[in-house]
Scaffold this motif. Sequence first.
Motif, PDB file in Angstrom:
ATOM      1  N   VAL A  73      77.096  65.217  81.373  1.00 14.94           N
ATOM      2  CA  VAL A  73      77.406  65.807  80.071  1.00 14.94           C
ATOM      3  C   VAL A  73      76.102  66.205  79.400  1.00 14.94           C
ATOM      4  O   VAL A  73      75.095  65.494  79.497  1.00 14.94           O
ATOM      5  N   TRP A  74      76.118  67.365  78.735  1.00 13.19           N
ATOM      6  CA  TRP A  74      74.904  67.982  78.227  1.00 13.19           C
ATOM      7  C   TRP A  74      75.098  68.499  76.813  1.00 13.19           C
ATOM      8  O   TRP A  74      76.143  69.063  76.494  1.00 13.19           O
ATOM      9  N   ASP A  75      74.082  68.340  75.986  1.00 12.02           N
ATOM     10  CA  ASP A  75      74.062  68.918  74.651  1.00 12.02           C
ATOM     11  C   ASP A  75      73.199  70.175  74.742  1.00 12.02           C
ATOM     12  O   ASP A  75      71.977  70.110  74.755  1.00 12.02           O
ATOM     13  N   VAL A  76      73.879  71.315  74.856  1.00 13.46           N
ATOM     14  CA  VAL A  76      73.210  72.593  75.108  1.00 13.46           C
ATOM     15  C   VAL A  76      73.387  73.507  73.892  1.00 13.46           C
ATOM     16  O   VAL A  76      74.430  73.490  73.236  1.00 13.46           O
ATOM     17  N   ASP A  78      74.511  76.198  71.677  1.00 14.38           N
ATOM     18  CA  ASP A  78      75.775  76.945  71.733  1.00 14.38           C
ATOM     19  C   ASP A  78      75.578  78.422  72.067  1.00 14.38           C
ATOM     20  O   ASP A  78      76.409  79.020  72.743  1.00 14.38           O
ATOM     21  N   ALA A  79      74.499  79.008  71.594  1.00 10.64           N
ATOM     22  CA  ALA A  79      74.261  80.439  71.823  1.00 10.64           C
ATOM     23  C   ALA A  79      73.986  80.743  73.293  1.00 10.64           C
ATOM     24  O   ALA A  79      74.140  81.881  73.724  1.00 10.64           O
ATOM     25  N   ARG A  80      73.636  79.739  74.075  1.00 11.53           N
ATOM     26  CA  ARG A  80      73.270  79.970  75.472  1.00 11.53           C
ATOM     27  C   ARG A  80      74.203  79.278  76.465  1.00 11.53           C
ATOM     28  O   ARG A  80      73.990  79.347  77.666  1.00 11.53           O
ATOM     29  N   ILE A  81      75.236  78.604  75.978  1.00 14.23           N
ATOM     30  CA  ILE A  81      76.067  77.790  76.855  1.00 14.23           C
ATOM     31  C   ILE A  81      76.805  78.614  77.917  1.00 14.23           C
ATOM     32  O   ILE A  81      76.930  78.183  79.049  1.00 14.23           O
ATOM     33  N   SER A  82      77.267  79.799  77.577  1.00  9.43           N
ATOM     34  CA  SER A  82      78.006  80.606  78.572  1.00  9.43           C
ATOM     35  C   SER A  82      77.126  80.965  79.755  1.00  9.43           C
ATOM     36  O   SER A  82      77.544  80.833  80.911  1.00  9.43           O
ATOM     37  N   ALA A  83      75.932  81.410  79.500  1.00  8.71           N
ATOM     38  CA  ALA A  83      75.024  81.775  80.590  1.00  8.71           C
ATOM     39  C   ALA A  83      74.661  80.558  81.431  1.00  8.71           C
ATOM     40  O   ALA A  83      74.670  80.616  82.668  1.00  8.71           O
ATOM     41  N   HIS A  96      83.279  71.281  89.236  1.00 13.85           N
ATOM     42  CA  HIS A  96      83.820  72.005  88.094  1.00 13.85           C
ATOM     43  C   HIS A  96      82.877  71.848  86.906  1.00 13.85           C
ATOM     44  O   HIS A  96      82.173  70.861  86.776  1.00 13.85           O
ATOM     45  N   CYS A  97      82.862  72.889  86.099  1.00 13.51           N
ATOM     46  CA  CYS A  97      81.937  72.959  84.974  1.00 13.51           C
ATOM     47  C   CYS A  97      82.660  73.653  83.827  1.00 13.51           C
ATOM     48  O   CYS A  97      83.303  74.679  84.041  1.00 13.51           O
ATOM     49  N   TYR A  98      82.573  73.081  82.639  1.00  6.98           N
ATOM     50  CA  TYR A  98      83.268  73.692  81.518  1.00  6.98           C
ATOM     51  C   TYR A  98      82.635  73.308  80.193  1.00  6.98           C
ATOM     52  O   TYR A  98      81.872  72.358  80.088  1.00  6.98           O
ATOM     53  N   GLU A  99      82.988  74.082  79.189  1.00 10.24           N
ATOM     54  CA  GLU A  99      82.532  73.839  77.817  1.00 10.24           C
ATOM     55  C   GLU A  99      83.629  73.102  77.062  1.00 10.24           C
ATOM     56  O   GLU A  99      84.818  73.397  77.226  1.00 10.24           O
ATOM     57  N   ARG A 100      83.217  72.140  76.240  1.00  7.93           N
ATOM     58  CA  ARG A 100      84.144  71.420  75.373  1.00  7.93           C
ATOM     59  C   ARG A 100      83.502  71.303  73.991  1.00  7.93           C
ATOM     60  O   ARG A 100      82.273  71.230  73.876  1.00  7.93           O
ATOM     61  N   ASN A 110      78.474  69.294  74.854  1.00  8.30           N
ATOM     62  CA  ASN A 110      79.376  70.444  74.881  1.00  8.30           C
ATOM     63  C   ASN A 110      79.479  71.101  76.262  1.00  8.30           C
ATOM     64  O   ASN A 110      80.300  71.979  76.463  1.00  8.30           O
ATOM     65  N   LEU A 111      78.654  70.682  77.222  1.00  4.79           N
ATOM     66  CA  LEU A 111      78.705  71.227  78.583  1.00  4.79           C
ATOM     67  C   LEU A 111      78.938  70.077  79.554  1.00  4.79           C
ATOM     68  O   LEU A 111      78.231  69.064  79.503  1.00  4.79           O
ATOM     69  N   PHE A 112      79.946  70.231  80.416  1.00  7.00           N
ATOM     70  CA  PHE A 112      80.335  69.181  81.350  1.00  7.00           C
ATOM     71  C   PHE A 112      80.258  69.743  82.767  1.00  7.00           C
ATOM     72  O   PHE A 112      80.728  70.857  83.016  1.00  7.00           O
TER      73      PHE A 112
END
Length: 161
Positions: A73-76, A78-83, A96-100, A110-112
Motif C-alpha cells: 500500500v502506497w501514499d502517492v 493524487d495528480a500522478r497516481i494514474s500514470a 492486481h493494482c488499483y486506486e482506493r 491510495n495505491l494498492f
Amino acid sequence: MSITDTDRQIIEALQGGLPLVPAPFAQVAKGLGMNEATLIDRIAALKASGVIRRIAAAPNHYKLGMVANGMTVWDVDDARISAFGARIGALPFVTHCYERPRALPDWPYNLFAMVHGATRDEVFEKRAQIAAILGDTCRSSDILYSTRILKKTGLRLKERT
C-alpha cells in the motif's frame, strides 16, 4: 440489462469453472444441449455486452508455493497516481493494482499492488522495486501480508426460486 434464460444457463454452467478436459467448451455445450460454436458465440456476445468480463484461470497461489503474499500500500501524489498505477500494474510480479480513496487521518494509502512470493524477503524485494519506480512521489508505504484465502471465486448467480 436483462439476460435470456439461455444466457443464464451458460453463466451458471461456467461460474464454477471449466471442466479439466481436452475440449471444455464442447463438454459444457453438450450439457446445455447446444453445439460448441453456438456456446462460444453466446459467450462472445456476453463479453461484448459487458455481462461477463472474462474467462480466466484463478490459480491457488498457496498451492503454487507462493505463500508470502503481500498487499503493498502506497501514499502517492493524487495528480500522478494514474500514470504510476499503470506502470506498477504492468510489473510481472504484480497480480492486481488499483486506486482506493484514503481514509484520513488513519489510512493515508491510495495505491494498492498485490505481490506474491515464496518468502517475505522475496515480497520485500519486489516492494523495493515498486518503491524505486515511485521515488519521491511516494510519501509512505506498508505491506499487509495475507494469512489465508478468504474468497477465490467470482460473482455467482443466485438460484432462481
